[in-house]
Design a protein around this motif. Structure first.
Motif, short mmCIF file in Angstrom:
data_model
loop_
_atom_site.label_atom_id
_atom_site.label_comp_id
_atom_site.label_asym_id
_atom_site.label_seq_id
_atom_site.Cartn_x
_atom_site.Cartn_y
_atom_site.Cartn_z
N ALA B 65 0.82 -1.26 0.06
CA ALA B 65 -0.01 -0.06 0.03
C ALA B 65 0.90 1.25 0.04
N PHE B 66 2.07 1.17 0.55
CA PHE B 66 3.06 2.44 0.76
C PHE B 66 3.40 2.55 -0.50
N VAL B 67 3.72 1.65 -1.25
CA VAL B 67 4.46 1.86 -2.54
C VAL B 67 3.54 2.28 -3.52
N LEU B 68 2.27 1.89 -3.56
CA LEU B 68 1.25 2.18 -4.34
C LEU B 68 0.80 3.71 -4.21
N ILE B 69 1.04 4.09 -2.91
CA ILE B 69 0.78 5.36 -2.54
C ILE B 69 1.90 6.36 -3.07
N LEU B 70 3.04 5.69 -3.04
CA LEU B 70 4.19 6.65 -3.51
C LEU B 70 3.96 6.96 -4.84
N ILE B 71 3.69 5.64 -5.65
CA ILE B 71 3.51 5.66 -7.10
C ILE B 71 2.62 6.73 -7.58
N THR B 72 1.32 6.55 -6.87
CA THR B 72 0.44 7.39 -7.25
C THR B 72 0.56 8.79 -6.94
N GLY B 73 1.18 9.08 -5.84
CA GLY B 73 1.56 10.35 -5.26
C GLY B 73 2.44 10.94 -6.46
N ALA B 74 3.34 10.27 -6.85
CA ALA B 74 4.23 10.74 -7.86
C ALA B 74 3.58 11.02 -9.03
N PHE B 75 2.56 10.27 -9.69
CA PHE B 75 1.95 10.67 -10.87
C PHE B 75 0.95 11.89 -10.60
N PHE B 76 0.23 11.60 -9.40
CA PHE B 76 -0.81 12.73 -9.19
C PHE B 76 -0.08 13.82 -9.00
N SER B 77 0.88 14.06 -8.09
CA SER B 77 1.62 15.27 -7.97
C SER B 77 2.26 15.81 -9.14
N ASN B 78 2.62 14.76 -10.04
CA ASN B 78 3.12 15.50 -11.26
C ASN B 78 2.11 16.46 -12.13
N SER B 79 0.83 15.71 -12.18
CA SER B 79 -0.22 16.65 -12.55
C SER B 79 -0.45 17.77 -11.79
N VAL B 80 -0.20 17.87 -10.60
CA VAL B 80 -0.81 19.08 -9.68
C VAL B 80 0.60 20.05 -9.97
N LEU B 81 1.64 19.35 -9.80
CA LEU B 81 3.00 20.23 -9.78
C LEU B 81 3.54 20.74 -11.35
N SER B 82 2.82 20.04 -12.19
CA SER B 82 3.03 20.63 -13.81
C SER B 82 3.17 22.06 -14.01
N GLU B 83 2.29 22.85 -13.18
CA GLU B 83 2.28 24.22 -13.56
C GLU B 83 3.09 24.97 -12.48
N ALA B 84 3.82 24.40 -11.76
CA ALA B 84 4.89 25.14 -11.04
C ALA B 84 5.85 25.69 -11.90
N GLN B 85 6.45 26.85 -11.82
CA GLN B 85 7.42 27.48 -12.45
C GLN B 85 8.63 27.52 -11.72
N PRO B 86 9.72 27.93 -12.58
CA PRO B 86 11.07 27.83 -12.20
C PRO B 86 11.34 28.50 -10.74
N ASN B 87 10.51 29.63 -10.72
CA ASN B 87 10.80 30.54 -9.51
C ASN B 87 9.86 30.15 -8.48
N ASP B 88 9.13 29.14 -8.55
CA ASP B 88 8.40 28.68 -7.52
C ASP B 88 8.96 27.94 -6.51
N SER B 89 8.45 27.82 -5.36
CA SER B 89 8.96 26.87 -4.31
C SER B 89 8.64 25.39 -4.61
N LEU B 90 7.48 25.15 -5.24
CA LEU B 90 7.35 23.74 -5.76
C LEU B 90 7.86 23.26 -7.00
N TYR B 91 8.86 23.97 -7.38
CA TYR B 91 9.50 23.68 -8.83
C TYR B 91 10.26 22.41 -8.50
N ILE B 92 10.95 22.51 -7.38
CA ILE B 92 11.85 21.27 -6.83
C ILE B 92 10.88 20.14 -6.78
#
Lengths: 197, 360
Positions: B65-92
């Motif tokens: 379940a932990f691994v699944l959450i990590l993978i899901t989080g990675a993909f989901f966060s990618n869609s959420v974080l895709s809008e982060a710009q280079p000068n944003d804190s979320l860019y990293i």
């Protein structure tokens, strides 16, 4: 013996059907065990109405556990009833300050006593005496004597109800019996002294 | 136990509950059991939750379940974080999620394509930011500008590297397929008749169906790409990438030239074969001629493919070069347009990869 086997077979059948959430089977099981459960609770709490309330709650709780699949289907349903009854008694003791034991069988019904009122009074007097002796024992001694000699459960059922091994139960019963005999002897001696006076 | 005590205890069994109470209690129980059906749905849900809690406490389930959450989080966060710009804190966080996504992509071709897309997107974001006048008005923007320029160049180089990897893999696949076909076409030659020098009995070279062994400095596996030059070029990560790009372009060009030379050699051999045709017996000559012409056709098709692939690489690399030049000249809008072109080219490359994979 054959009647005992038949009864045993009927109990097992009703028990397994009840565990599979058969409502009619559970009602039949209730009819089979309600007297024993009531008696057990009654000897422990000493009050008729409280014993009735607790007895009703025992069967209601048991059905809820069956519905919620909390009951191990390999276990005996009778033992489950006694377990719930013991826990309910503990809760009762915690909630009530008056834990005085049963002293009088004045309002108690006796089964099929076809005798004159005088005889009934004498019988009740005997019952009260033995109950008094039981009440002088420790709770665990009282419990095992009630289950073994009054409600006539087998060792497996008692073991499941009390959560103890058969070996320790045998030892416990032996000690309980000894203690009861001691109390009986004391009571008889006290009566003799009283009569002598 | 003494008998009288035992009998008295057994007699206590006569004590029973009130009959009226028994009947009422039984009726109440029957009602409760019947009503219990309605509340069963909620009870079932509670049972399911409790059973799930029991199962989830087991180590194997918890780990998966932990691994699944990590993978899901990675993909989901990618869609959420895709809008982060280079000068944003979320860019990293966006960079980390993209790396996680790359690591989870096991197909090399898809990974290279994804890597190129990410690099291009980063370059676009940087260019967008540089094009924003508000950014230049912020405090400390000069230092940020220098860092962003360096980042931009790194992203461009990364995109080029990924595109080159795709191209090299494609060429290796063509070469491998081609060498197999050549071996299969050598059925007309009986190698057991070769003399001690490895030549045919009449002194001509053994024609085992491999056309690249004659005089092309290539091995018998077909086209040889100058891998050493490419590797040397990729190691040089300079801000001035023009030299690098020109070397890579030269390599692609030289590959094309080698193929053309091979083509010429084969035509000459074909002529020789035709000239000898009248002298040799008809059976062997016909077989050799057929082999030569078939390999000629295959070589032509390979040349076309390589030219096409090389052309695709050239165009994409050229577009990246142009984008880099425009960026250095602070023509950010034009640089953005070039990067959009690169993105479109990458899309076409990825669709070709998907088609090939589906055919396989």
């Amino acid at each position: 013996m054959s009647s005992n086997l038949l009864r045993k077979f009927k109990e097992n059948n009703l028990s397994s059907r009840s565990l599979k959430k058969d409502k009619q089977a559970f009602i039949e099981i209730y009819k089979l065990y309600v007297d024993d459960i009531y008696r057990f609770i009654y000897f422990k709490v000493g009050h008729k109405e409280e014993a009735q309330d607790i007895s009703s709650n025992v069967f209601l709780k048991a059905w809820d556990y069956i519905i919620l699949n909390k009951v191990d289907k390999s276990k005996n349903l009778k033992a489950l009833f006694y377990k719930i009854a013991r826990n309910s008694i503990v809760d009762y003791y915690r909630s009530k300050k008056d834990t005085s034991p049963l002293k009088s069988l004045e309002n108690t019904d006796l089964k099929d006593i076809k005798q004159d009122p005088q005889a009934v009074v004498e019988i009740k007097h005997d019952y009260e005496r033995i109950l008094k002796l039981l009440n002088n024992l420790k709770e665990e001694y009282k419990e095992v004597i009630i289950l073994k000699h009054i409600n006539e459960l087998n060792w497996d059922e008692i073991s499941q109800a009390l959560g103890k091994s058969k070996g320790s139960l045998r030892v416990l019963l032996h000690r309980a019996t000894k203690a009861l005999e001691e109390e009986d002897k004391k009571d008889l001696d006290a009566k003799k002294i009283k009569e002598d006076k | 136990m003494k008998k009288h005590l035992l009998s008295q205890l057994h007699n206590l069994k006569d004590i029973e509950p009130d009959k009226q109470w028994k009947a009422e209690s039984q009726e109440f129980l029957r009602t409760h059991i019947s009503e219990g059906v309605k509340s069963g749905v909620f009870s079932k849900v509670m049972v399911w939750i409790k059973d799930f809690a029991k199962v989830s406490s087991q180590p194997a389930f918890a780990l998966s379940a932990f691994v699944l959450i990590l993978i899901t989080g990675a993909f989901f966060s990618n869609s959420v974080l895709s809008e982060a710009q280079p000068n944003d804190s979320l860019y990293i966080a966006r960079i980390i999620s993209e790396k996680a996504q790359l690591n989870m992509t096991f197909n090399k071709e898809n990974r290279d394509k994804l890597s190129a897309q990410f690099a291009t997107n980063h370059a676009k974001d940087i260019t967008n930011l540089m094009n924003n006048p508000e950014f230049h008005e912020e405090e400390g923007s000069e230092d940020k500008l220098a860092n962003l320029s360096e980042d931009f160049n790194n992203e461009i180089n990364s995109a080029k590297e990924s595109i080159n990897n795709i191209n090299e893999r494609e060429k290796e696949t063509y070469n491998y397929n081609n060498s197999e076909d050549n071996i299969n076409d050598s059925s007309g030659t009986n190698n057991s008749e070769l003399n001690s020098d490895g030549l045919n009995e009449d002194g001509s070279e053994a024609d085992d169906g491999v056309i690249f062994s004659a005089d092309t400095k290539k091995d018998d596996q077909g086209l040889e790409i100058n891998v050493k030059d490419n590797e040397g070029v990729d190691d040089n990560v300079d801000t001035d990438s023009n030299e690098t790009d020109s070397n890579e372009t030269d390599t692609a060009t030289s590959t094309n030239e080698d193929v053309v030379e091979d083509d010429k050699d084969l035509r000459e051999d074909s002529k020789d074969i035709n000239a000898d045709k009248n002298e040799d017996s008809s059976g062997d000559t016909n077989i050799e001629e057929e082999n030569a012409s078939s390999t000629l056709n295959e070589l032509q098709s390979i040349t076309n493919e390589v030219n096409k692939e090389g052309g695709d690489v050239d165009e994409t690399t050229k577009a990246l070069d142009d984008a880099q030049k425009l960026f250095n000249e602070e023509k950010y809008q034009e640089a953005l347009e070039k990067l959009n072109e690169v993105e479109n080219m990458l899309e076409s490359v990825s669709s070709e990869i998907n088609e090939e994979n589906s055919v396989e």
